[in-house]
Write a protein that holds these residues in place. Structure first.
Motif, PDB file in Angstrom:
ATOM      1  N   ALA A  73       0.557  -0.850  -0.070  1.00 17.14           N
ATOM      2  CA  ALA A  73       0.000   0.108   0.164  1.00 17.14           C
ATOM      3  C   ALA A  73       0.777   1.188   0.399  1.00 17.14           C
ATOM      4  O   ALA A  73       1.920   1.121   0.472  1.00 17.14           O
ATOM      5  CB  ALA A  73      -0.727  -0.013   1.232  1.00 17.14           C
ATOM      6  N   LEU A  77      -0.926   5.778   2.606  1.00 18.22           N
ATOM      7  CA  LEU A  77      -2.629   5.258   3.651  1.00 18.22           C
ATOM      8  C   LEU A  77      -2.220   5.403   4.804  1.00 18.22           C
ATOM      9  O   LEU A  77      -3.026   4.964   5.962  1.00 18.22           O
ATOM     10  CB  LEU A  77      -3.175   4.669   2.154  1.00 18.22           C
ATOM     11  N   LYS A  80      -4.763   5.527   7.693  1.00 20.68           N
ATOM     12  CA  LYS A  80      -6.208   5.306   7.070  1.00 20.68           C
ATOM     13  C   LYS A  80      -5.652   4.091   7.263  1.00 20.68           C
ATOM     14  O   LYS A  80      -7.205   3.305   7.090  1.00 20.68           O
ATOM     15  CB  LYS A  80      -6.459   5.392   5.538  1.00 20.68           C
ATOM     16  N   LEU A  81      -4.432   3.003   8.081  1.00 17.54           N
ATOM     17  CA  LEU A  81      -4.553   2.261   7.948  1.00 17.54           C
ATOM     18  C   LEU A  81      -5.377   2.044   9.944  1.00 17.54           C
ATOM     19  O   LEU A  81      -4.923   2.201  10.794  1.00 17.54           O
ATOM     20  CB  LEU A  81      -3.070   1.565   8.689  1.00 17.54           C
ATOM     21  N   GLY A 115     -13.158   0.061   1.600  1.00 12.97           N
ATOM     22  CA  GLY A 115     -11.454  -0.597   2.495  1.00 12.97           C
ATOM     23  C   GLY A 115     -11.102  -1.342   1.503  1.00 12.97           C
ATOM     24  O   GLY A 115     -11.238  -2.622   1.132  1.00 12.97           O
ATOM     25  N   PHE A 141      -7.176  -1.059   5.001  1.00  6.17           N
ATOM     26  CA  PHE A 141      -7.343   0.408   4.379  1.00  6.17           C
ATOM     27  C   PHE A 141      -8.678   1.016   4.822  1.00  6.17           C
ATOM     28  O   PHE A 141      -9.194   1.189   3.831  1.00  6.17           O
ATOM     29  CB  PHE A 141      -6.217   0.828   3.716  1.00  6.17           C
TER      30      PHE A 141
END
Length: 290
Positions: A73, A77, A80-81, A115, A141
């Motif tokens: 990824a 991000l 957003k994890l 996600g 995510f």
């Protein structure tokens, strides 16, 4: 290079199967005891630092997990994890004095409109090269769609309506202390600010500081051991969960265990869920005991 792109987000499949560098971890009785105290673990062998609580197994591999996920990824991000699922397969308990060697690799990813997930496999070996435990961590995510994905999924551990319809074999209620996250963070080595800073947690869309998912999982592990295995850590073969909702400091949690099917006649298996404030916080729980 194999990539998957959606709405400008590119996941890189070429990193699948690539191990992180090996890391070494020296296990001390003090570190084990600190972790047990930080998770309100009542088992004497854990509190004394002799044998590590099951979920302590994540501590040696913790610093390998995020780099493995972010090799697939995009690094932007990171915020957003969240931790989606965790699955431990235990070959033996971790003990004070162990010298461990750990490594991790991404094995698959898949996207959905709400996600995307990246599955990380990690292994822990002792100084002689023998497997101590294996782990599958699913990184989620939020609100990112990576498209169809590639590679492998994590092993399944879904709870069924048939499981829930049976009579529970055990139900354990425990309290998450107001200072739980401030004790768990140094004991586990997890400094994520959503567990320590109320303002940052609210900026991330949370109601405030939330308990570490692995801390809540550790509560379920000692509940399983005390109720189903006479407190004997060596009997625990597998422990797996999906994190469904955050748990807040100050809340009570109740974990319910039901018998479920096992492919091995020598292994007893249980499905479980954990409830907090009327909502399911942990689901798809599975415990296997020798």
């Amino acid at each position: 290079m194999t990539t998957s792109e959606s709405a400008g987000v590119v996941f890189d499949g070429s990193a699948l199967g690539e191990w992180t560098d090996e890391e070494r971890f020296s296990v001390t009785a003090e570190r084990i005891a600190e972790y047990a105290a930080a998770t309100n673990d009542p088992i004497p062998a854990h509190r004394s630092g002799e044998i590590a609580p099951p979920v302590f197994a994540v501590v040696p591999v913790f610093t390998s997990m995020a780099p493995a996920a972010l090799s697939v990824a995009p690094v932007e991000l990171l915020m957003k994890l969240v931790h989606g699922e965790q699955d431990f397969l235990f070959h033996r308990p971790i003990r004070a004095g162990d010298e461990l060697v750990v490594r991790a690799k991404p094995i698959g990813y898949v996207g959905r409109p709400n996600g995307s997930t990246v599955v990380i496999y990690a292994e822990t070996r002792d100084a002689a090269g023998e497997l101590v435990n294996e782990q599958w961590m699913t990184a989620f995510f939020r609100k990112v769609d990576a498209g169809p994905g590639a590679g492998e999924l994590a092993p399944t551990h879904r709870i069924t309506d048939e499981d829930r319809a049976g009579d529970p074999v055990a139900k354990v209620t425990a309290h998450i202390d107001e200072d739980q996250t401030f004790r768990y963070s140094p004991a586990s080595g997890d400094p994520m600010p959503i567990h320590l800073d109320d303002e940052i947690a609210r900026m991330a869309g949370l109601p405030g500081i939330i308990n570490h998912g692995l801390c809540t999982m550790a509560f379920t592990s000692w509940a399983a051991l005390t109720e189903l295995a006479d407190g004997d850590t060596a009997r625990l073969r597998r422990l797996a969960v999906r994190f469904a909702k955050p748990v807040l400091p100050g809340q009570d949690i109740t974990t319910t265990f039901w018998p479920t099917e096992s492919d091995d006649p020598a292994v007893r298996a249980y499905a479980f869920e954990t409830e907090a404030a009327g909502q399911i916080a942990i689901t798809d729980g599975r415990v296997e005991i020798n």
